[in-house]
Design a protein around this motif. Structure first.
Motif, PDB file in Angstrom:
ATOM      1  N   TRP A  53       0.867  -1.168   0.000  1.00 52.30           N
ATOM      2  CA  TRP A  53       0.000   0.000   0.000  1.00 52.30           C
ATOM      3  C   TRP A  53       0.903   1.217   0.000  1.00 52.30           C
ATOM      4  CZ3 TRP A  53       0.717   2.976   4.292  1.00 52.30           C
ATOM      5  CH2 TRP A  53       0.986   2.362   5.500  1.00 52.30           C
ATOM      6  N   ASP A  54       0.430   2.243  -0.659  1.00 48.83           N
ATOM      7  CA  ASP A  54       1.241   3.441  -0.856  1.00 48.83           C
ATOM      8  C   ASP A  54       0.549   4.622  -0.183  1.00 48.83           C
ATOM      9  OD1 ASP A  54       3.069   5.292  -1.740  1.00 48.83           O
ATOM     10  OD2 ASP A  54       3.013   4.632  -3.826  1.00 48.83           O
ATOM     11  N   GLY A  55       1.306   5.441   0.497  1.00 50.65           N
ATOM     12  CA  GLY A  55       0.753   6.581   1.216  1.00 50.65           C
ATOM     13  C   GLY A  55       0.026   7.571   0.323  1.00 50.65           C
ATOM     14  N   LYS A  56       0.404   7.657  -0.943  1.00 52.96           N
ATOM     15  CA  LYS A  56      -0.243   8.619  -1.841  1.00 52.96           C
ATOM     16  C   LYS A  56      -1.701   8.234  -2.125  1.00 52.96           C
ATOM     17  CE  LYS A  56       1.631   6.445  -5.974  1.00 52.96           C
ATOM     18  NZ  LYS A  56       2.508   6.598  -7.107  1.00 52.96           N
ATOM     19  N   TRP A  57      -2.069   6.972  -1.915  1.00 53.43           N
ATOM     20  CA  TRP A  57      -3.453   6.545  -2.153  1.00 53.43           C
ATOM     21  C   TRP A  57      -4.416   7.126  -1.124  1.00 53.43           C
ATOM     22  CZ3 TRP A  57      -2.202   0.619  -2.357  1.00 53.43           C
ATOM     23  CH2 TRP A  57      -1.445   0.336  -3.487  1.00 53.43           C
ATOM     24  N   PHE A  58      -3.900   7.527   0.044  1.00 53.57           N
ATOM     25  CA  PHE A  58      -4.765   7.977   1.133  1.00 53.57           C
ATOM     26  C   PHE A  58      -5.317   9.381   0.913  1.00 53.57           C
ATOM     27  CE2 PHE A  58      -1.989   5.081   3.936  1.00 53.57           C
ATOM     28  CZ  PHE A  58      -2.663   3.972   3.467  1.00 53.57           C
ATOM     29  N   ASP A  59      -4.700  10.161   0.055  1.00 55.26           N
ATOM     30  CA  ASP A  59      -5.116  11.530  -0.222  1.00 55.26           C
ATOM     31  C   ASP A  59      -6.260  11.519  -1.234  1.00 55.26           C
ATOM     32  OD1 ASP A  59      -5.317  14.249  -0.466  1.00 55.26           O
ATOM     33  OD2 ASP A  59      -3.440  14.488  -1.568  1.00 55.26           O
ATOM     34  N   ALA A  60      -7.398  12.082  -0.853  1.00 53.95           N
ATOM     35  CA  ALA A  60      -8.571  12.075  -1.729  1.00 53.95           C
ATOM     36  C   ALA A  60      -8.500  13.151  -2.811  1.00 53.95           C
ATOM     37  CB  ALA A  60      -9.835  12.259  -0.901  1.00 53.95           C
ATOM     38  N   LYS A  61      -7.529  14.061  -2.736  1.00 48.24           N
ATOM     39  CA  LYS A  61      -7.434  15.116  -3.742  1.00 48.24           C
ATOM     40  C   LYS A  61      -6.975  14.573  -5.083  1.00 48.24           C
ATOM     41  CE  LYS A  61      -6.536  18.595  -0.262  1.00 48.24           C
ATOM     42  NZ  LYS A  61      -5.531  19.410   0.376  1.00 48.24           N
ATOM     43  N   LYS A  62      -6.243  13.472  -5.069  1.00 49.10           N
ATOM     44  CA  LYS A  62      -5.796  12.822  -6.299  1.00 49.10           C
ATOM     45  C   LYS A  62      -6.503  11.480  -6.413  1.00 49.10           C
ATOM     46  CE  LYS A  62      -1.252  14.901  -5.884  1.00 49.10           C
ATOM     47  NZ  LYS A  62       0.149  14.631  -5.604  1.00 49.10           N
ATOM     48  N   GLU A  63      -6.728  11.055  -7.637  1.00 44.83           N
ATOM     49  CA  GLU A  63      -7.415   9.783  -7.842  1.00 44.83           C
ATOM     50  C   GLU A  63      -6.438   8.711  -8.306  1.00 44.83           C
ATOM     51  OE1 GLU A  63     -11.031   9.735 -10.048  1.00 44.83           O
ATOM     52  OE2 GLU A  63     -11.646  11.683  -9.280  1.00 44.83           O
ATOM     53  N   PHE A  64      -6.563   7.551  -7.701  1.00 44.89           N
ATOM     54  CA  PHE A  64      -5.780   6.377  -8.061  1.00 44.89           C
ATOM     55  C   PHE A  64      -6.736   5.194  -8.175  1.00 44.89           C
ATOM     56  CE2 PHE A  64      -2.934   9.142  -5.684  1.00 44.89           C
ATOM     57  CZ  PHE A  64      -1.851   9.218  -6.546  1.00 44.89           C
ATOM     58  N   PRO A  65      -6.489   4.266  -9.077  1.00 42.81           N
ATOM     59  CA  PRO A  65      -7.398   3.123  -9.213  1.00 42.81           C
ATOM     60  C   PRO A  65      -7.423   2.243  -7.960  1.00 42.81           C
ATOM     61  CG  PRO A  65      -5.517   2.903 -10.718  1.00 42.81           C
ATOM     62  CD  PRO A  65      -5.419   4.250 -10.087  1.00 42.81           C
ATOM     63  N   GLU A  66      -6.365   2.248  -7.178  1.00 42.41           N
ATOM     64  CA  GLU A  66      -6.294   1.418  -5.977  1.00 42.41           C
ATOM     65  C   GLU A  66      -7.178   1.935  -4.848  1.00 42.41           C
ATOM     66  OE1 GLU A  66      -3.648   2.674  -7.570  1.00 42.41           O
ATOM     67  OE2 GLU A  66      -2.431   0.975  -8.221  1.00 42.41           O
ATOM     68  N   GLN A  67      -7.615   3.189  -4.926  1.00 45.01           N
ATOM     69  CA  GLN A  67      -8.424   3.776  -3.864  1.00 45.01           C
ATOM     70  C   GLN A  67      -9.769   3.079  -3.702  1.00 45.01           C
ATOM     71  OE1 GLN A  67      -8.510   7.908  -5.025  1.00 45.01           O
ATOM     72  NE2 GLN A  67      -6.933   8.444  -3.534  1.00 45.01           N
ATOM     73  N   LYS A  68     -10.258   2.464  -4.740  1.00 45.88           N
ATOM     74  CA  LYS A  68     -11.571   1.817  -4.621  1.00 45.88           C
ATOM     75  C   LYS A  68     -11.546   0.648  -3.643  1.00 45.88           C
ATOM     76  CE  LYS A  68     -11.525  -1.489  -8.440  1.00 45.88           C
ATOM     77  NZ  LYS A  68     -12.201  -1.855  -9.667  1.00 45.88           N
TER      78      LYS A  68
END
Length: 142
Positions: A53-68
């Motif tokens: 898991w990557d810390g950048k996924w936790f920020d909702a301001k940017k979208e990543f496919p892993e956030q789902k």
């Protein structure tokens, strides 16, 4: 293809024990659910996408496919009691228009209270959820 009710119950049972582990294939990603120590006598189910898991996924301001796959948490910036005090002081319209008083923050987290909650979320957000084939059994067959 989604998990059956029996499969969900079996996987949730594995995730009730400390250090339990389940591997799933969700929409082309390998999703691993691990029961890990959270606090002194508390455990949580932690989700890993493709083994990390990557810390950048936790920020909702940017979208990543892993956030789902992660747990979404929305919190108000100001408590309800403080907001009511501000409404008395400044008026309801002013508070409703102000981003600070009526705003919220959204974050994503990688932990769940239970395996059942994590499995239900994955079945809800993914088109395909399957139990990953066991690596040991495929190595023995080869």
């Amino acid at each position: 293809m989604k998990l059956t009710k029996e499969q969900k119950e079996e996987l949730a049972q594995k995730l009730r024990l400390p250090w339990g582990r389940v591997e799933l294939l969700c929409d082309g990603y390998t999703v691993t659910l691990n029961v890990e120590r959270y606090k002194e006598l508390s455990f949580r189910v932690v989700i890993y996408v493709n083994g990390k898991w990557d810390g950048k996924w936790f920020d909702a301001k940017k979208e990543f496919p892993e956030q789902k796959f992660l747990r979404k948490s929305v919190r108000q910036l100001v408590s309800t009691a403080e907001r009511k005090k501000a409404e008395k002081a400044f008026g309801k319209r002013a508070v409703a228009k102000d981003k600070f008083w009526s705003g919220s923050i959204t974050i994503f987290t990688c932990d769940w209270l239970s395996g059942k909650a994590a499995l239900n979320h994955l079945c809800k957000v993914c088109e395909s959820v399957q139990v990953a084939p066991n690596k040991e059994s495929t190595e023995l067959a080869a």
